[in-house]
Structures are given as structure tokens and as C-alpha cells.
Write a protein that holds these residues in place. Structure first.
Motif, PDB file in Angstrom:
ATOM      1  N   PRO A 136      -7.690  -3.400  -7.874  1.00  0.00           N
ATOM      2  CA  PRO A 136      -8.049  -2.909  -6.543  1.00  0.00           C
ATOM      3  C   PRO A 136      -9.133  -1.815  -6.595  1.00  0.00           C
ATOM      4  N   VAL A 137     -10.020  -1.869  -5.613  1.00  0.00           N
ATOM      5  CA  VAL A 137     -11.159  -0.956  -5.551  1.00  0.00           C
ATOM      6  C   VAL A 137     -11.004  -0.035  -4.339  1.00  0.00           C
ATOM      7  N   ALA A 138     -11.361   1.241  -4.522  1.00  0.00           N
ATOM      8  CA  ALA A 138     -11.303   2.208  -3.430  1.00  0.00           C
ATOM      9  C   ALA A 138     -12.626   2.973  -3.351  1.00  0.00           C
ATOM     10  N   PHE A 139     -12.945   3.442  -2.148  1.00  0.00           N
ATOM     11  CA  PHE A 139     -14.195   4.179  -1.901  1.00  0.00           C
ATOM     12  C   PHE A 139     -13.880   5.420  -1.091  1.00  0.00           C
ATOM     13  N   TYR A 140     -14.342   6.588  -1.567  1.00  0.00           N
ATOM     14  CA  TYR A 140     -14.153   7.856  -0.854  1.00  0.00           C
ATOM     15  C   TYR A 140     -15.460   8.248  -0.186  1.00  0.00           C
ATOM     16  N   SER A 141     -15.435   8.392   1.121  1.00  0.00           N
ATOM     17  CA  SER A 141     -16.661   8.536   1.908  1.00  0.00           C
ATOM     18  C   SER A 141     -17.365   9.871   1.731  1.00  0.00           C
ATOM     19  N   ASP A 142     -16.633  10.959   1.539  1.00  0.00           N
ATOM     20  CA  ASP A 142     -17.246  12.287   1.557  1.00  0.00           C
ATOM     21  C   ASP A 142     -18.316  12.455   0.484  1.00  0.00           C
ATOM     22  N   ASP A 143     -18.043  11.967  -0.729  1.00  0.00           N
ATOM     23  CA  ASP A 143     -19.033  12.102  -1.799  1.00  0.00           C
ATOM     24  C   ASP A 143     -19.465  10.753  -2.368  1.00  0.00           C
ATOM     25  N   LYS A 144     -19.157   9.687  -1.632  1.00  0.00           N
ATOM     26  CA  LYS A 144     -19.567   8.333  -1.998  1.00  0.00           C
ATOM     27  C   LYS A 144     -19.179   8.001  -3.445  1.00  0.00           C
ATOM     28  N   THR A 145     -17.880   8.038  -3.689  1.00  0.00           N
ATOM     29  CA  THR A 145     -17.340   7.708  -5.002  1.00  0.00           C
ATOM     30  C   THR A 145     -16.574   6.398  -4.928  1.00  0.00           C
ATOM     31  N   TRP A 146     -16.912   5.489  -5.845  1.00  0.00           N
ATOM     32  CA  TRP A 146     -16.198   4.220  -5.960  1.00  0.00           C
ATOM     33  C   TRP A 146     -15.207   4.312  -7.126  1.00  0.00           C
ATOM     34  N   TYR A 147     -13.993   3.819  -6.914  1.00  0.00           N
ATOM     35  CA  TYR A 147     -12.992   3.749  -7.970  1.00  0.00           C
ATOM     36  C   TYR A 147     -12.583   2.294  -8.189  1.00  0.00           C
ATOM     37  N   SER A 148     -12.398   1.915  -9.448  1.00  0.00           N
ATOM     38  CA  SER A 148     -11.932   0.568  -9.782  1.00  0.00           C
ATOM     39  C   SER A 148     -10.559   0.646 -10.440  1.00  0.00           C
ATOM     40  N   ARG A 149      -9.868  -0.494 -10.471  1.00  0.00           N
ATOM     41  CA  ARG A 149      -8.546  -0.633 -11.094  1.00  0.00           C
ATOM     42  C   ARG A 149      -7.564   0.412 -10.546  1.00  0.00           C
ATOM     43  N   VAL A 150      -7.562   0.546  -9.217  1.00  0.00           N
ATOM     44  CA  VAL A 150      -6.758   1.579  -8.567  1.00  0.00           C
ATOM     45  C   VAL A 150      -5.360   1.045  -8.268  1.00  0.00           C
ATOM     46  N   LYS A 151      -4.499   1.087  -9.242  1.00  0.00           N
ATOM     47  CA  LYS A 151      -3.100   0.733  -9.034  1.00  0.00           C
ATOM     48  C   LYS A 151      -2.409   1.907  -8.333  1.00  0.00           C
ATOM     49  N   PRO A 152      -1.182   1.705  -7.825  1.00  0.00           N
ATOM     50  CA  PRO A 152      -0.531   2.771  -7.046  1.00  0.00           C
ATOM     51  C   PRO A 152      -0.459   4.120  -7.744  1.00  0.00           C
ATOM     52  N   GLU A 153      -0.166   4.127  -9.042  1.00  0.00           N
ATOM     53  CA  GLU A 153      -0.076   5.408  -9.734  1.00  0.00           C
ATOM     54  C   GLU A 153      -1.441   6.084  -9.839  1.00  0.00           C
ATOM     55  N   VAL A 154      -2.512   5.268  -9.941  1.00  0.00           N
ATOM     56  CA  VAL A 154      -3.870   5.816  -9.964  1.00  0.00           C
ATOM     57  C   VAL A 154      -4.243   6.349  -8.577  1.00  0.00           C
ATOM     58  N   ALA A 155      -3.803   5.645  -7.543  1.00  0.00           N
ATOM     59  CA  ALA A 155      -4.082   6.082  -6.175  1.00  0.00           C
ATOM     60  C   ALA A 155      -3.541   7.490  -5.931  1.00  0.00           C
ATOM     61  N   LYS A 156      -2.320   7.759  -6.382  1.00  0.00           N
ATOM     62  CA  LYS A 156      -1.729   9.089  -6.218  1.00  0.00           C
ATOM     63  C   LYS A 156      -2.541  10.135  -6.982  1.00  0.00           C
ATOM     64  N   LYS A 157      -3.010   9.767  -8.164  1.00  0.00           N
ATOM     65  CA  LYS A 157      -3.800  10.684  -8.988  1.00  0.00           C
ATOM     66  C   LYS A 157      -5.121  11.018  -8.298  1.00  0.00           C
ATOM     67  N   ILE A 158      -5.757  10.013  -7.701  1.00  0.00           N
ATOM     68  CA  ILE A 158      -7.026  10.218  -6.991  1.00  0.00           C
ATOM     69  C   ILE A 158      -6.838  11.192  -5.831  1.00  0.00           C
ATOM     70  N   VAL A 159      -5.760  11.005  -5.064  1.00  0.00           N
ATOM     71  CA  VAL A 159      -5.509  11.900  -3.931  1.00  0.00           C
ATOM     72  C   VAL A 159      -5.248  13.320  -4.414  1.00  0.00           C
ATOM     73  N   ASN A 160      -4.353  13.471  -5.380  1.00  0.00           N
ATOM     74  CA  ASN A 160      -3.937  14.807  -5.809  1.00  0.00           C
ATOM     75  C   ASN A 160      -5.036  15.563  -6.554  1.00  0.00           C
ATOM     76  N   GLU A 161      -5.833  14.842  -7.348  1.00  0.00           N
ATOM     77  CA  GLU A 161      -6.841  15.527  -8.142  1.00  0.00           C
ATOM     78  C   GLU A 161      -8.217  15.557  -7.464  1.00  0.00           C
ATOM     79  N   HIS A 162      -8.643  14.433  -6.884  1.00  0.00           N
ATOM     80  CA  HIS A 162      -9.982  14.384  -6.290  1.00  0.00           C
ATOM     81  C   HIS A 162      -9.980  14.912  -4.864  1.00  0.00           C
ATOM     82  N   LEU A 163      -9.139  14.324  -4.000  1.00  0.00           N
ATOM     83  CA  LEU A 163      -9.174  14.691  -2.593  1.00  0.00           C
ATOM     84  C   LEU A 163      -8.624  16.087  -2.339  1.00  0.00           C
TER      85      LEU A 163
END
Length: 288
Positions: free
Chosen positions: A247-274
Motif C-alpha cells: 500500500p502507498v500513502a501520500f502526505y500533502s504538507d511536504d509532498k512525501t510518498w510512502y511505499s509498503r505502508v502496512k498498518p504497523e508502518v502507518a502508525k509509525k508514519i503518524v507518530n514520527e512524521h506527522l
């Protein structure tokens, strides 16, 4: 970052084009910066979809589309405004498109695709009477790319009204928009670009096999964003131009694309990046 300016500076440019049989089109041009286009198109497609039509108008060919309900989606991604209805959709380039995470779009093509000229128009008959009103857009190559049909006082339910029965109150939208975008006598009724809200999007495209399993990632992002109390929308989207790495995700504020975003990675992206502002580099695309 350029500060949002609610004032449109008038261009004071007007041209007239003959169309045959004594009819003419009068064009009044307006500023086509991204913020201006975003506010205008948001007003048209989100707030006044029930009053307008759109299409393409050229000698020998007319395409007209109508909205029968509010758009299902109206978003800006990689320069393209995408409006999706129940039965059709369109894309309109109102900001420079770079071509996804790999910046694949050449500079000259970016300028060609971008809307760089717009005008409010009136079609005027041989007696000098306006009989239709709208907005015309051109791309960077000078090609007409979309026509917006504004309410017409001479038409009701696709039928011409009898002589003397025109409903001129239907010109109110044209007059209001013209005051803002052509004359500059009123400010844009927004305090920021309405399409520039913070969001993180999950690809649902069938082009990428893993992205078919996007729902757990979407749910994990939604839960983590809610738990963190962030004012960030979690949304689904079509292809994010990172195929076969979902699964692929895109964060609009700084135009960052993420690949291989499984649920545990999704939580990491929110807690560390967002939350903390630290990108999760091992999942960024293209790799850093």
C-alpha cells in the motif's frame, strides 16, 4: 511559502472575437495564479455545482456536462484538480504538475499543461445583446481546455424561454464572480487556498496488486491520526504513481510518498512524521 492574498488585481484586458452571423464573444481576462484558480473552481464545483455546466466549445463541436448531485470528490493532487461525480470525472491542471514522486514531467510540458489564461465571456448577438455567459480556460500552449457554462436567463430546463420572459436574476452568480475575479471590487471569500488542507491519502488503485489491500492501512492511519488529535484528513485516492509497491500513502504538507505502508508502518508514519516531523526514511519513495 507565499502568503495567501484575498485581493485579485484586475488585468483590465478585454478582447472580442467574431463567431459568424454577426455574433461575437467578449472576453474579460483575470489573474490565473493557483490560489485564484483554486478559489474560483472551489466556488464553482463545490458550492455552485447545481447552477453550472462544463464542457468544451469549438466551431463544429460542443460538449456539455451537468451535475445532478454534489461531486463525490473534489481534490488537488500533483497540480491537477480532480472532480469526480457519480457518472464521470475530469482533471484540470491549475498548479504546476511535477509528475509524481520521480518528477517525470519535463519543464516544457509542465508549462504547456498549466492553465495560464482565463476569461469571463459573454456571447453577444448581432443586435448587441448578450445571450450566454461563462468562463473560458486556456493552457500554456494557448489551447482552449475547458468552458464553464454559467446560468442563462434565456433558458429554463434546456428550453428557450418566450420573448420577454427571460429570468435575469440568474445572472447573479456571473455578476458576483466577475466583481471578485475580473473587477477586483470585492475580495475572494476565503482566508486560504481551499484545496490546500492537510491530508494523508491511501492509494486504492487496482494497478498495484498490494494496494488492493488498502483498507487495513487506511483504518490504521485514521485511528492513529485520531488518537494523536491531529487536524489532518485521512482520505482514499486513485493511483499515486508508485505502482507495485503498495500500500502507498501520500502526505500533502511536504509532498512525501510512502511505499509498503502496512498498518504497523502507518502508525509509525503518524507518530514520527506527522506528530514529530521526522520522516520514516526507510519507507519513503523514491528511496533516500
Amino acid at each position: 511559502m507565499i502568503e495567501f492574498n484575498p485581493c485579485v488585481i484586475p488585468l483590465n484586458q478585454k478582447t472580442t472575437e467574431a463567431t459568424g452571423n454577426g455574433w461575437t464573444i467578449e472576453y474579460e481576462y483575470f489573474d490565473c495564479r493557483c490560489d485564484v484558480l483554486a478559489c474560483l473552481t472551489y466556488t464553482l464545483f463545490q458550492q455552485n455545482w447545481h447552477q453550472i455546466g462544463l464542457g468544451h466549445l469549438e466551431q463544429g463541436s460542443v460538449l456539455e456536462l451537468e451535475f445532478h448531485e454534489a461531486p463525490k470528490k473534489c481534490v488537488l493532487y500533483d497540480g491537477y484538480l480532480t472532480v469526480i461525480t457519480q457518472g464521470w470525472h475530469f482533471h484540470l491542471c491549475i498548479e504546476e504538475t511535477i509528475g509524481g514522486p520521480n518528477s517525470e514531467t519535463p519543464l516544457e510540458v509542465r508549462q504547456q499543461r498549466l492553465i495560464n489564461k482565463g476569461a469571463f465571456y459573454r456571447r453577444i448577438n448581432s443586435e448587441g445583446e448578450p445571450h450566454s455567459w461563462g468562463i473560458q480556460f486556456w493552457n500554456g500552449a494557448g489551447e482552449k481546455v475547458m468552458t464553464i457554462f454559467l446560468p442563462n436567463p434565456y433558458v429554463e430546463d434546456e428550453n428557450l424561454l418566450p420573448d420577454g420572459k427571460a429570468n435575469f436574476s440568474k445572472l447573479e452568480l456571473y455578476k458576483q464572480l466577475r466583481e471578485i475575479y475580473v473587477l477586483g471590487t470585492k475580495e475572494i471569500p476565503f482566508t486560504k487556498n481551499p484545496f490546500k488542507c492537510s491530508y494523508i491519502a491511501v492509494c486504492t488503485s487496482g494497478r498495484c496488486y498490494p494496494s488492493r489491500k488498502w483498507q487495513p492501512t487506511f483504518d490504521a492511519l485514521s485511528a492513529a491520526v485520531e488518537k494523536a488529535g491531529l487536524d489532518i484528513e485521512v482520505r482514499t485516492t486513485g493511483c499515486l504513481q508508485v505502482c507495485k509497491l503498495g500500500p502507498v500513502a501520500f502526505y500533502s504538507d511536504d509532498k512525501t510518498w510512502y511505499s509498503r505502508v502496512k498498518p504497523e508502518v502507518a502508525k509509525k508514519i503518524v507518530n514520527e512524521h506527522l506528530v514529530e516531523g521526522k520522516k520514516v526514511t526507510e519507507y519513503i519513495y523514491p528511496p533516500v
